[in-house]
Design a protein around this motif. Structure first.
Motif, PDB file in Angstrom:
ATOM      1  N   THR A   8       0.807  -1.224   0.000  1.00  0.00           N
ATOM      2  CA  THR A   8       0.000   0.000   0.000  1.00  0.00           C
ATOM      3  C   THR A   8       0.840   1.275   0.000  1.00  0.00           C
ATOM      4  O   THR A   8       0.549   2.224  -0.726  1.00  0.00           O
ATOM      5  CB  THR A   8      -0.989   0.021   1.187  1.00  0.00           C
ATOM      6  OG1 THR A   8      -1.823   1.176   1.071  1.00  0.00           O
ATOM      7  CG2 THR A   8      -0.294   0.046   2.530  1.00  0.00           C
ATOM      8  N   VAL A   9       1.921   1.312   0.795  1.00  0.00           N
ATOM      9  CA  VAL A   9       2.764   2.506   0.836  1.00  0.00           C
ATOM     10  C   VAL A   9       3.729   2.523  -0.341  1.00  0.00           C
ATOM     11  O   VAL A   9       3.937   3.565  -0.971  1.00  0.00           O
ATOM     12  CB  VAL A   9       3.550   2.581   2.168  1.00  0.00           C
ATOM     13  CG1 VAL A   9       4.546   3.736   2.145  1.00  0.00           C
ATOM     14  CG2 VAL A   9       2.583   2.758   3.334  1.00  0.00           C
ATOM     15  N   GLY A  10       4.334   1.362  -0.658  1.00  0.00           N
ATOM     16  CA  GLY A  10       5.341   1.299  -1.705  1.00  0.00           C
ATOM     17  C   GLY A  10       4.764   1.136  -3.094  1.00  0.00           C
ATOM     18  O   GLY A  10       4.737   2.084  -3.889  1.00  0.00           O
ATOM     19  N   ARG A  47       2.900   8.268  -6.963  1.00  0.00           N
ATOM     20  CA  ARG A  47       3.839   9.324  -6.583  1.00  0.00           C
ATOM     21  C   ARG A  47       3.220  10.271  -5.547  1.00  0.00           C
ATOM     22  O   ARG A  47       3.272  11.500  -5.688  1.00  0.00           O
ATOM     23  CB  ARG A  47       4.276  10.112  -7.809  1.00  0.00           C
ATOM     24  CG  ARG A  47       5.036   9.297  -8.831  1.00  0.00           C
ATOM     25  CD  ARG A  47       6.305   8.709  -8.252  1.00  0.00           C
ATOM     26  NE  ARG A  47       7.144   8.088  -9.276  1.00  0.00           N
ATOM     27  CZ  ARG A  47       8.220   7.388  -9.021  1.00  0.00           C
ATOM     28  NH1 ARG A  47       8.600   7.196  -7.768  1.00  0.00           N
ATOM     29  NH2 ARG A  47       8.944   6.861  -9.986  1.00  0.00           N
ATOM     30  N   ALA A  48       2.657   9.693  -4.490  1.00  0.00           N
ATOM     31  CA  ALA A  48       1.988  10.481  -3.462  1.00  0.00           C
ATOM     32  C   ALA A  48       2.964  11.184  -2.528  1.00  0.00           C
ATOM     33  O   ALA A  48       2.554  12.014  -1.721  1.00  0.00           O
ATOM     34  CB  ALA A  48       1.047   9.588  -2.656  1.00  0.00           C
ATOM     35  N   PHE A  49       4.241  10.851  -2.614  1.00  0.00           N
ATOM     36  CA  PHE A  49       5.273  11.508  -1.817  1.00  0.00           C
ATOM     37  C   PHE A  49       6.613  11.276  -2.502  1.00  0.00           C
ATOM     38  O   PHE A  49       6.688  10.570  -3.513  1.00  0.00           O
ATOM     39  CB  PHE A  49       5.298  10.979  -0.373  1.00  0.00           C
ATOM     40  CG  PHE A  49       5.463   9.482  -0.272  1.00  0.00           C
ATOM     41  CD1 PHE A  49       6.720   8.895  -0.203  1.00  0.00           C
ATOM     42  CD2 PHE A  49       4.352   8.644  -0.222  1.00  0.00           C
ATOM     43  CE1 PHE A  49       6.877   7.519  -0.108  1.00  0.00           C
ATOM     44  CE2 PHE A  49       4.496   7.265  -0.122  1.00  0.00           C
ATOM     45  CZ  PHE A  49       5.753   6.700  -0.062  1.00  0.00           C
ATOM     46  N   GLN A  50       7.648  11.862  -1.958  1.00  0.00           N
ATOM     47  CA  GLN A  50       8.996  11.645  -2.466  1.00  0.00           C
ATOM     48  C   GLN A  50       9.833  10.987  -1.370  1.00  0.00           C
ATOM     49  O   GLN A  50       9.590  11.198  -0.178  1.00  0.00           O
ATOM     50  CB  GLN A  50       9.635  12.971  -2.882  1.00  0.00           C
ATOM     51  CG  GLN A  50       8.935  13.660  -4.035  1.00  0.00           C
ATOM     52  CD  GLN A  50       8.938  12.807  -5.295  1.00  0.00           C
ATOM     53  OE1 GLN A  50       9.958  12.204  -5.644  1.00  0.00           O
ATOM     54  NE2 GLN A  50       7.802  12.754  -5.977  1.00  0.00           N
ATOM     55  N   THR A  51      10.820  10.214  -1.777  1.00  0.00           N
ATOM     56  CA  THR A  51      11.680   9.556  -0.802  1.00  0.00           C
ATOM     57  C   THR A  51      13.024   9.221  -1.433  1.00  0.00           C
ATOM     58  O   THR A  51      13.225   9.393  -2.638  1.00  0.00           O
ATOM     59  CB  THR A  51      11.003   8.291  -0.234  1.00  0.00           C
ATOM     60  OG1 THR A  51      11.745   7.821   0.883  1.00  0.00           O
ATOM     61  CG2 THR A  51      10.897   7.194  -1.288  1.00  0.00           C
ATOM     62  N   LEU A  61      11.000  -0.519   0.093  1.00  0.00           N
ATOM     63  CA  LEU A  61       9.586  -0.631  -0.262  1.00  0.00           C
ATOM     64  C   LEU A  61       9.363  -1.685  -1.348  1.00  0.00           C
ATOM     65  O   LEU A  61       8.379  -2.429  -1.297  1.00  0.00           O
ATOM     66  CB  LEU A  61       9.049   0.726  -0.714  1.00  0.00           C
ATOM     67  CG  LEU A  61       8.906   1.787   0.383  1.00  0.00           C
ATOM     68  CD1 LEU A  61       8.509   3.125  -0.220  1.00  0.00           C
ATOM     69  CD2 LEU A  61       7.898   1.352   1.440  1.00  0.00           C
ATOM     70  N   VAL A  62      10.260  -1.755  -2.323  1.00  0.00           N
ATOM     71  CA  VAL A  62      10.131  -2.790  -3.362  1.00  0.00           C
ATOM     72  C   VAL A  62      10.256  -4.177  -2.741  1.00  0.00           C
ATOM     73  O   VAL A  62       9.474  -5.090  -3.043  1.00  0.00           O
ATOM     74  CB  VAL A  62      11.183  -2.609  -4.467  1.00  0.00           C
ATOM     75  CG1 VAL A  62      11.094  -3.760  -5.474  1.00  0.00           C
ATOM     76  CG2 VAL A  62      10.990  -1.287  -5.192  1.00  0.00           C
ATOM     77  N   ILE A  63      11.234  -4.363  -1.869  1.00  0.00           N
ATOM     78  CA  ILE A  63      11.462  -5.671  -1.252  1.00  0.00           C
ATOM     79  C   ILE A  63      10.268  -6.080  -0.400  1.00  0.00           C
ATOM     80  O   ILE A  63       9.764  -7.217  -0.508  1.00  0.00           O
ATOM     81  CB  ILE A  63      12.751  -5.648  -0.410  1.00  0.00           C
ATOM     82  CG1 ILE A  63      13.969  -5.478  -1.323  1.00  0.00           C
ATOM     83  CG2 ILE A  63      12.879  -6.923   0.419  1.00  0.00           C
ATOM     84  CD1 ILE A  63      15.270  -5.267  -0.577  1.00  0.00           C
ATOM     85  N   LEU A  91      12.166  10.775   6.426  1.00  0.00           N
ATOM     86  CA  LEU A  91      12.452   9.734   5.438  1.00  0.00           C
ATOM     87  C   LEU A  91      11.632   9.903   4.160  1.00  0.00           C
ATOM     88  O   LEU A  91      11.990   9.344   3.118  1.00  0.00           O
ATOM     89  CB  LEU A  91      12.182   8.354   6.053  1.00  0.00           C
ATOM     90  CG  LEU A  91      13.100   7.973   7.220  1.00  0.00           C
ATOM     91  CD1 LEU A  91      12.659   6.652   7.838  1.00  0.00           C
ATOM     92  CD2 LEU A  91      14.550   7.881   6.750  1.00  0.00           C
ATOM     93  N   VAL A  92      10.519  10.623   4.235  1.00  0.00           N
ATOM     94  CA  VAL A  92       9.748  10.969   3.044  1.00  0.00           C
ATOM     95  C   VAL A  92       9.407  12.456   3.134  1.00  0.00           C
ATOM     96  O   VAL A  92       9.424  13.054   4.215  1.00  0.00           O
ATOM     97  CB  VAL A  92       8.461  10.126   2.903  1.00  0.00           C
ATOM     98  CG1 VAL A  92       8.759   8.645   2.996  1.00  0.00           C
ATOM     99  CG2 VAL A  92       7.407  10.511   3.942  1.00  0.00           C
ATOM    100  N   TRP A  93       9.094  13.059   1.992  1.00  0.00           N
ATOM    101  CA  TRP A  93       8.785  14.476   1.960  1.00  0.00           C
ATOM    102  C   TRP A  93       7.865  14.757   0.767  1.00  0.00           C
ATOM    103  O   TRP A  93       7.533  13.868  -0.013  1.00  0.00           O
ATOM    104  CB  TRP A  93      10.057  15.307   1.881  1.00  0.00           C
ATOM    105  CG  TRP A  93      10.972  14.931   0.743  1.00  0.00           C
ATOM    106  CD1 TRP A  93      10.967  15.442  -0.526  1.00  0.00           C
ATOM    107  CD2 TRP A  93      12.015  13.937   0.768  1.00  0.00           C
ATOM    108  NE1 TRP A  93      11.932  14.840  -1.291  1.00  0.00           N
ATOM    109  CE2 TRP A  93      12.593  13.921  -0.513  1.00  0.00           C
ATOM    110  CE3 TRP A  93      12.501  13.072   1.759  1.00  0.00           C
ATOM    111  CZ2 TRP A  93      13.640  13.050  -0.842  1.00  0.00           C
ATOM    112  CZ3 TRP A  93      13.551  12.225   1.436  1.00  0.00           C
ATOM    113  CH2 TRP A  93      14.108  12.225   0.151  1.00  0.00           C
TER     114      TRP A  93
END
Length: 315
Positions: A63-65, A73-77, A85-87, A285-287
């Motif tokens: 859901t997040v990744g 692209r709901a956020f940047q990281t 997130l992929v793993i 960690l995200v922005w």
């Protein structure tokens, strides 16, 4: 060939058949074995912790990744967080990232119309009844949907060499999601019974429950629930599924604002995935976390501009 929407490949079709068959058969069989062993082997806090922990980690990976970051692209990281997130998403065994994101962008492009891969209302030109539609959108679609062309749907992900490299290791990460709970069970319990029990509950049982939670968004959340926004398709908000889907079941909200990092737009709409993104933002960690403004929400509740010519949605 980026204009071509779907691709025909015997190799990909064979791979899809093997993947879907394994996903539909092995977790239920493993769950049956786990239940049958309950009177024989111990079942304690460790099995529960691994079931919930692996479900939470791999579910957040999806859901997040897979969904909120890579697809919309709901956020940047940063690159390291992207790799994690992929793993984690791959451990849910819902398919490689590029395939998953392509499929989901196609779903948004044609939601609940003929080309939608998993609509409970339409399959090609055929209108579906309620029961057949639920079956098709829950599991049936996986055997016969057209494979979306990544060059058309995820050109941004194809340009990311690091993510491409990590995504190609999907079988390794999927296997890791099964080996990890068994390894933890062996280290903590120091016997083969611990290895078996922790493998079963952190692996097949977790996958069985998680998979049906994910698929319920396609079926139940496009059939039953409330609609706060007129989104020109049949997405619904379903509060009953909010916890097991980590917030994905606020699906009408999501279709109204696909790029929003939070799907639960009201204070009472529990959204674990959105909460985790908020926590990661506080940690730095995200922005650039994207959310619709109150004015935009009110505006869209009143009316949604019709677009008779759907195009590939912006990530």
């Amino acid at each position: 060939m980026s204009h071509v929407e779907t691709i025909e490949s015997p190799r990909l079709l064979r791979g899809r058949w093997v993947h879907v068959t394994a996903l539909l058969l092995l977790p239920p069989l493993g769950t049956c074995v786990a239940l049958a062993l309950l009177p024989v082997l111990y079942f304690d806090w460790l099995e529960v912790a691994l079931l919930l922990g692996m479900w939470l980690l791999s579910g957040l990976g999806v859901t997040v990744g897979y969904h909120r970051y890579f697809t919309h692209r709901a956020f940047q990281t940063s690159a390291p967080v992207q790799v994690v997130l992929v793993i984690l998403g791959s451990m849910a065994i819902q398919g490689p990232l590029l395939y998953w994101a392509s499929l989901h962008r196609r779903h948004h492009e044609y939601s609940d119309t003929g080309p939608d891969p998993h609509s409970p209302w339409m399959r090609g030109e055929e209108s579906l009844g309620r029961l057949r539609g639920l079956w098709h959108s829950h599991v049936g679609w996986m055997f016969n949907h057209k494979i979306p062309n990544p060059s058309r749907y995820v050109p941004d992900l194809l340009r990311n060499k690091l993510i491409n490299k990590v995504s190609r290791l999907y079988p390794l990460w999927a296997l890791l999601g099964l080996v990890l709970p068994a390894l933890i069970g062996g280290l903590v319990r120091r016997d083969w019974a611990g290895v078996v029990q922790c493998f079963l509950w952190g692996g097949p049982v977790r996958l069985f429950l998680e998979a049906h939670a994910v698929w319920s968004v396609n079926s139940i959340a496009h059939s039953y629930g409330s609609r706060g926004f007129d989104t020109r398709e049949e997405s619904r908000n379903n509060a009953w599924l909010a916890i097991p889907t980590l917030g994905e079941s606020w699906h009408n909200n999501h279709h109204a604002f696909p790029s929003s990092a939070r799907f639960g737009l009201e204070w009472w709409q529990w959204d674990i995935g959105g909460g985790v993104i908020d926590m990661l933002a506080r940690l730095g960690l995200v922005w650039d976390v994207r959310r619709p403004s109150e004015d935009r929400i009110l505006e869209k509740k009143k009316s949604l501009e019709a677009d008779p010519h759907p195009t590939v949605p912006e990530p």
